[in-house]
Write a protein that holds these residues in place. Structure first.
Motif, short mmCIF file in Angstrom:
data_model
loop_
_atom_site.label_atom_id
_atom_site.label_comp_id
_atom_site.label_asym_id
_atom_site.label_seq_id
_atom_site.Cartn_x
_atom_site.Cartn_y
_atom_site.Cartn_z
N ILE A 31 4.98 4.32 10.72
CA ILE A 31 4.51 3.50 10.93
C ILE A 31 4.10 2.23 10.09
CG2 ILE A 31 3.29 5.21 12.33
CD1 ILE A 31 0.69 5.24 9.71
N ALA A 32 5.27 2.47 8.65
CA ALA A 32 5.34 1.78 7.39
C ALA A 32 5.44 -0.11 7.55
CB ALA A 32 6.33 1.96 6.37
N GLU A 33 6.39 -0.12 8.86
CA GLU A 33 6.39 -1.03 9.11
C GLU A 33 4.70 -1.83 9.70
OE1 GLU A 33 9.61 -1.50 10.96
OE2 GLU A 33 11.07 -1.19 9.38
N GLU A 34 4.28 -1.25 10.21
CA GLU A 34 2.99 -1.76 10.90
C GLU A 34 2.11 -2.24 9.75
OE1 GLU A 34 0.37 1.20 13.37
OE2 GLU A 34 2.86 1.75 13.59
N ILE A 52 -5.37 -1.10 -6.34
CA ILE A 52 -4.99 -2.96 -5.22
C ILE A 52 -3.45 -2.59 -5.11
CG2 ILE A 52 -5.27 -5.72 -5.98
CD1 ILE A 52 -7.98 -3.87 -5.88
N ALA A 53 -3.52 -3.63 -3.97
CA ALA A 53 -2.23 -3.77 -3.88
C ALA A 53 -2.17 -5.27 -3.07
CB ALA A 53 -1.36 -2.99 -2.50
N THR A 54 -0.02 -5.48 -3.23
CA THR A 54 -0.64 -6.77 -2.34
C THR A 54 -1.02 -6.92 -0.98
OG1 THR A 54 1.66 -6.40 -1.90
CG2 THR A 54 1.72 -7.49 -3.48
N ASN A 55 -0.68 -6.10 -0.35
CA ASN A 55 -1.78 -6.24 1.27
C ASN A 55 -2.62 -5.36 1.22
OD1 ASN A 55 -0.24 -3.77 1.14
ND2 ASN A 55 0.41 -4.02 3.38
N VAL A 74 0.85 -1.37 0.02
CA VAL A 74 0.36 0.01 0.44
C VAL A 74 0.92 1.50 -0.20
CG1 VAL A 74 -1.85 -0.91 0.90
CG2 VAL A 74 -0.15 -0.05 2.37
N VAL A 75 2.01 1.30 0.49
CA VAL A 75 2.11 2.34 0.50
C VAL A 75 3.24 2.88 -0.96
CG1 VAL A 75 4.92 3.92 1.93
CG2 VAL A 75 3.34 2.02 3.58
N GLU A 76 3.57 1.62 -1.26
CA GLU A 76 4.73 1.47 -2.20
C GLU A 76 3.45 2.10 -3.14
OE1 GLU A 76 8.05 -1.88 -1.74
OE2 GLU A 76 5.84 -2.39 -2.85
N LEU A 77 2.20 1.67 -3.47
CA LEU A 77 0.89 2.19 -4.29
C LEU A 77 0.48 3.68 -3.81
CD1 LEU A 77 -0.98 1.27 -6.62
CD2 LEU A 77 -2.26 0.00 -4.72
N ALA A 78 1.09 3.93 -3.20
CA ALA A 78 0.58 5.43 -2.85
C ALA A 78 1.55 6.34 -3.62
CB ALA A 78 0.17 5.47 -1.31
N LYS A 79 2.67 6.29 -3.63
CA LYS A 79 3.93 6.55 -4.36
C LYS A 79 3.02 6.89 -6.02
CE LYS A 79 7.24 5.37 -1.52
NZ LYS A 79 9.35 4.56 -1.62
#
Length: 575
Positions: A63-66, A155-158, A42-47
């Motif tokens: 909080i990226a890791e959580e 859609i993201a992997t998580n 989700v973080v990578e997709l937000a980029k």
């Protein structure tokens, strides 16, 4: 609702029977639907989605890791963060706990796709403890705690990201009563709530509250507040007037402005707290100017000028009734073109007879304020200022008419009422029922005789109906001897008259939109329009339309309508 790129890849190529259904094809389809990068979290997709401020804040809050597991992120755009008041944005960035809370509130611990967000007032628990994101649906618009979802299902992997156009802030941590109690700017409102017993109501919901500040109450005339606080029932009623069932965010405000009383109420009640400095009166005025008239300091006559209803204003002046137009009114205001379309003789007669002019104008005005959303009940009768008359409201799908006149520009707000612009003058005024209309016109003497002979008079006392009324000349077109035979056959004559009657009120505005209507015999008659003229069954022409009555409408036709089997019998009889 796929779990991962592996699942996507393996499920798509389900069979060699579908060689055209390749992963590339699916990727192309999905790239149009949402994000096409299915190897990003989700973080990578937000980029990838250029939600740069969101990514920056996630990094700052660390909080990226959580953010693991199946998540739903309501991701505000960069513009959404820009639109936050500078003081609010600075406060969030300078307080790591507040920043973390805001971010967690934008994230759900489960993956929820857009097609699962179609239930209004849905509450979805966020990652911020004891808080929920409220989903509202307003037609095609879906919001998350008031923020419009503009690009769903990335859609993201998580999980999945729904891009939203507003930061969901402030976070709803308290109920409505607690919000009022905790803010010193609402101390007068709180007192009113307690005195009136309104507190129990505010514990329910969901509601939208237009909450007046202390300054709003101070604007009331001297002594008014004290009197209100001494009248529990009246105070309860006033507070109820500030409460709307359901959750209405600023994005949906224009559709609910009809519930407001005046610009004073709008200006003082909407700016509920310094927590919402962006929700200014100027912002609201801009919204309102797109919704209806933007001039909220005008009475109905002044507003009519602004709306370019020049003939209406001129006639009101000629009739000398402007001063009596006080209180909360509803004006059905015909356009200048509507007056132009009246037959010249009719317009001249109206202008030359002050009493007739006054009657026509009063028929276009109601003594109460009725907004457009209250005009959605078909066959609604609303008493006008002209004694013993009512305006008939009809709804035909998206079309709403007032005594047959299409309402083209509704809900133009004035200080003493509302104007609905209409495209036709509501004339003649429906003073009589259908049977009396026929009885009082010599051109219907044969029709009247047929009604009396057949016993059809009792039927015409009901309604609401639409009557296609044949003139004497229409009956004269029947084959020789036919009328006499019909007058001697009561049952057949009753059936023929029933073939001219339709359940419900169908003014010409609606007849021009349909190709058939069902008569009270259950047979259909066809409706066509050619060169502006309405025809029925390809034989009868409507020579006078929209003769409104107290129990419906009559359209005058030049040919008698005959059901198919009756036509056959007449042909055989006269052969």
């Amino acid at each position: 609702m796929m779990k991962s790129v592996v699942l996507l890849a393996t499920l798509v190529c389900v069979s060699s029977a579908f060689p055209e259904f390749t992963v590339d094809v699916l990727r192309k389809e999905l790239s149009e639907f949402g994000s096409g990068n299915f190897e990003s979290n989700v973080v990578e997709l937000a980029k990838t989605l250029k939600l740069n401020t969101l990514v920056e804040l996630i990094t700052e809050a660390d909080i990226a890791e959580e953010l693991t597991g199946d998540l739903t992120v309501f991701g505000p755009t960069d513009d959404a963060f820009e639109e936050l008041p500078k003081g609010v944005m600075a406060a969030i960035k300078n307080d790591v706990q507040m920043l973390t809370d805001v971010l967690r509130y934008h994230i759900l611990g489960t993956e929820v796709h857009f097609n699962q967000l179609k239930k209004n007032e849905l509450l979805l628990p966020s990652l911020l403890k004891s808080t929920s994101v409220r989903i509202n649906t307003y037609g095609e618009l879906t919001t998350a705690t008031g923020s419009p979802i503009s690009k769903p299902d990335n859609i993201a992997t998580n999980g999945v990201i729904h891009v939203v156009d507003r930061v969901m802030f402030p976070i709803p941590m308290n109920d409505m009563l607690t919000l009022v109690s905790n803010n010193a700017n609402f101390s007068t409102l709180l007192k009113a709530i307690r005195v009136s017993g309104f507190a129990d109501t505010l514990k329910g919901g969901p509601y939208t509250l237009f909450a007046p500040t202390n300054e709003a109450f101070d604007k009331l005339p001297p002594g008014t507040l004290g009197k209100l606080l001494g009248n529990k029932d009246e105070l309860f009623k006033i507070l109820s007037y500030h409460l709307v069932n359901g959750t209405v965010g600023i994005v949906e405000i224009p559709n609910y402005i009809a519930m407001m009383k005046s610009v004073v109420l709008l200006a003082t009640l909407v700016c509920v707290s310094s927590a919402f400095p962006e929700f200014t009166v100027d912002v609201l005025r801009k919204e309102l100017s797109e919704f209806g008239s933007g001039n909220f300091e005008s009475n109905v006559v002044e507003l009519a000028k602004t709306l370019n209803l020049n003939t209406l204003v001129e006639l009101i002046t000629e009739a000398g009734i402007a001063e009596e137009l006080t209180g909360d009114l509803t004006v059905f205001g015909p356009t200048d073109d509507a007056f132009e379309e009246l037959p010249k003789g009719v317009m001249a007669a109206i202008k030359n007879d002050v009493q007739m002019l006054t009657d026509v104008l009063r028929y276009h005005i109601l003594g109460t304020k009725v907004h457009f959303n209250q005009l959605k009940k078909n066959e609604l009768l609303l008493p006008s200022l002209l004694k013993s008359t009512s305006v008939r409201i009809n709804t035909y799908g998206e079309l709403t008419t007032a005594t047959g006149s299409p309402i083209s520009k509704p809900d133009n707000i004035a200080t003493n009422g509302v104007i609905h612009v209409v495209d036709r003058v509501m004339f003649p005024i429906p003073m009589n029922d259908m049977l009396t209309l026929v009885s009082n016109n010599a051109n219907f003497s044969t029709l009247l005789k047929a009604i009396r002979v057949s016993g059809f008079a009792d039927t015409l006392k009901g309604g609401p109906y639409t009557l296609f009324a044949p003139t004497n000349e229409a009956f004269n077109k029947l084959p020789p001897g036919t009328l006499g035979k019909l007058l001697g056959n009561k049952d057949e004559l009753f059936r023929i008259l029933s073939y001219h009657l339709v359940n419900g009120t169908f003014f010409s505005a609606e007849l021009k939109r349909v190709d058939k209507v069902k008569t009270t015999t259950t047979d259909d008659i066809t409706i066509k329009i050619s060169s502006g003229e309405l025809s029925v069954n390809d034989k009868a022409t409507v020579i006078i339309a929209d003769a409104a009555t107290t129990n419906g409408v009559a359209h005058v036709i030049d040919t008698v309508l005959l059901p198919p089997n009756v036509v056959f019998q007449l042909v055989m009889t006269n052969a």
